[in-house]
Motif scaffolding. Structure first.
Motif, PDB file in Angstrom:
ATOM      1  N   VAL A  12      29.929  77.768 100.555  1.00 22.09           N
ATOM      2  CA  VAL A  12      28.689  77.857  99.790  1.00 22.09           C
ATOM      3  C   VAL A  12      28.257  76.449  99.393  1.00 22.09           C
ATOM      4  O   VAL A  12      29.092  75.565  99.181  1.00 22.09           O
ATOM      5  CB  VAL A  12      28.864  78.770  98.549  1.00 22.09           C
ATOM      6  CG1 VAL A  12      29.867  78.190  97.576  1.00 22.09           C
ATOM      7  CG2 VAL A  12      27.549  79.060  97.879  1.00 22.09           C
ATOM      8  N   THR A  13      26.941  76.248  99.332  1.00 21.36           N
ATOM      9  CA  THR A  13      26.387  74.991  98.853  1.00 21.36           C
ATOM     10  C   THR A  13      25.161  75.281  98.007  1.00 21.36           C
ATOM     11  O   THR A  13      24.490  76.298  98.203  1.00 21.36           O
ATOM     12  CB  THR A  13      26.025  74.033 100.015  1.00 21.36           C
ATOM     13  OG1 THR A  13      25.646  72.756  99.480  1.00 21.36           O
ATOM     14  CG2 THR A  13      24.897  74.564 100.876  1.00 21.36           C
ATOM     15  N   GLU A  14      24.914  74.421  97.059  1.00 15.35           N
ATOM     16  CA  GLU A  14      23.722  74.525  96.212  1.00 15.35           C
ATOM     17  C   GLU A  14      22.689  73.536  96.727  1.00 15.35           C
ATOM     18  O   GLU A  14      22.981  72.353  96.887  1.00 15.35           O
ATOM     19  CB  GLU A  14      24.063  74.220  94.751  1.00 15.35           C
ATOM     20  CG  GLU A  14      24.960  75.246  94.092  1.00 15.35           C
ATOM     21  CD  GLU A  14      24.319  76.620  93.958  1.00 15.35           C
ATOM     22  OE1 GLU A  14      23.068  76.704  93.811  1.00 15.35           O
ATOM     23  OE2 GLU A  14      25.055  77.615  94.016  1.00 15.35           O
ATOM     24  N   LEU A  15      21.493  74.034  96.960  1.00 15.82           N
ATOM     25  CA  LEU A  15      20.391  73.205  97.436  1.00 15.82           C
ATOM     26  C   LEU A  15      19.215  73.370  96.490  1.00 15.82           C
ATOM     27  O   LEU A  15      19.190  74.313  95.681  1.00 15.82           O
ATOM     28  CB  LEU A  15      20.009  73.641  98.860  1.00 15.82           C
ATOM     29  CG  LEU A  15      21.139  73.514  99.891  1.00 15.82           C
ATOM     30  CD1 LEU A  15      20.749  74.179 101.201  1.00 15.82           C
ATOM     31  CD2 LEU A  15      21.496  72.061 100.118  1.00 15.82           C
ATOM     32  N   PRO A  16      18.232  72.487  96.550  1.00 12.11           N
ATOM     33  CA  PRO A  16      17.103  72.590  95.621  1.00 12.11           C
ATOM     34  C   PRO A  16      16.423  73.961  95.617  1.00 12.11           C
ATOM     35  O   PRO A  16      15.988  74.434  94.573  1.00 12.11           O
ATOM     36  CB  PRO A  16      16.140  71.501  96.107  1.00 12.11           C
ATOM     37  CG  PRO A  16      17.037  70.487  96.737  1.00 12.11           C
ATOM     38  CD  PRO A  16      18.142  71.287  97.386  1.00 12.11           C
TER      39      PRO A  16
END
Length: 130
Positions: A12-16
């Motif tokens: 998982v990654t957090e992006l804008p």
């Protein structure tokens, strides 16, 4: 970008825009090949849209159908992607759209990034409104 392993599988990654879940198991996230094909299709579509707008075409819709050929014998890699664009609008000139398609391939960063590794074919059809 920073990717964190998920306990149940995938990353998982957090992006804008929000959280992106990626996994080889599509019940746990988007599959990597889906993201690759999406990148090719949407990059091409966005570039095409900008070019057609600069050419002052009245475009009401663009739909992209992506067909993928993978090689199961070599890591199930993507070998061929056929992007078929359905372009809708008024007073569309086929020859000018052909030229726009050539410019799209030259200016899409994702297509340019995979040249020599993935064969990307782009075709189109026009639906005109009177």
């Amino acid at each position: 970008m920073k990717f964190q392993m998920k306990p149940e599988g995938g990353f998982v990654t957090e992006l804008p825009y929000g959280t992106l879940h990626v996994s080889g198991d599509e019940t746990q996230g988007f599959r990597p090949y889906q993201l690759m094909v999406s990148s090719l299709a949407v990059c091409s579509g966005g570039v095409l849209r900008k070019i057609l707008e600069k050419m002052r075409f009245n475009i009401t819709d663009i739909t992209i159908e992506a067909n993928v050929k993978r090689n199961e014998e070599i890591a199930n890699r993507i070998e061929h992607v056929h992007l078929h664009f359905t372009i809708e609008g008024t007073d569309l000139d086929e020859r000018k759209i052909e030229k726009a398609m050539e410019l799209t391939k030259k200016n899409c960063s994702m297509v340019q990034s995979v040249l020599g590794a993935i064969d990307v074919k782009e075709t189109f059809e026009i639906k005109t409104h009177n």
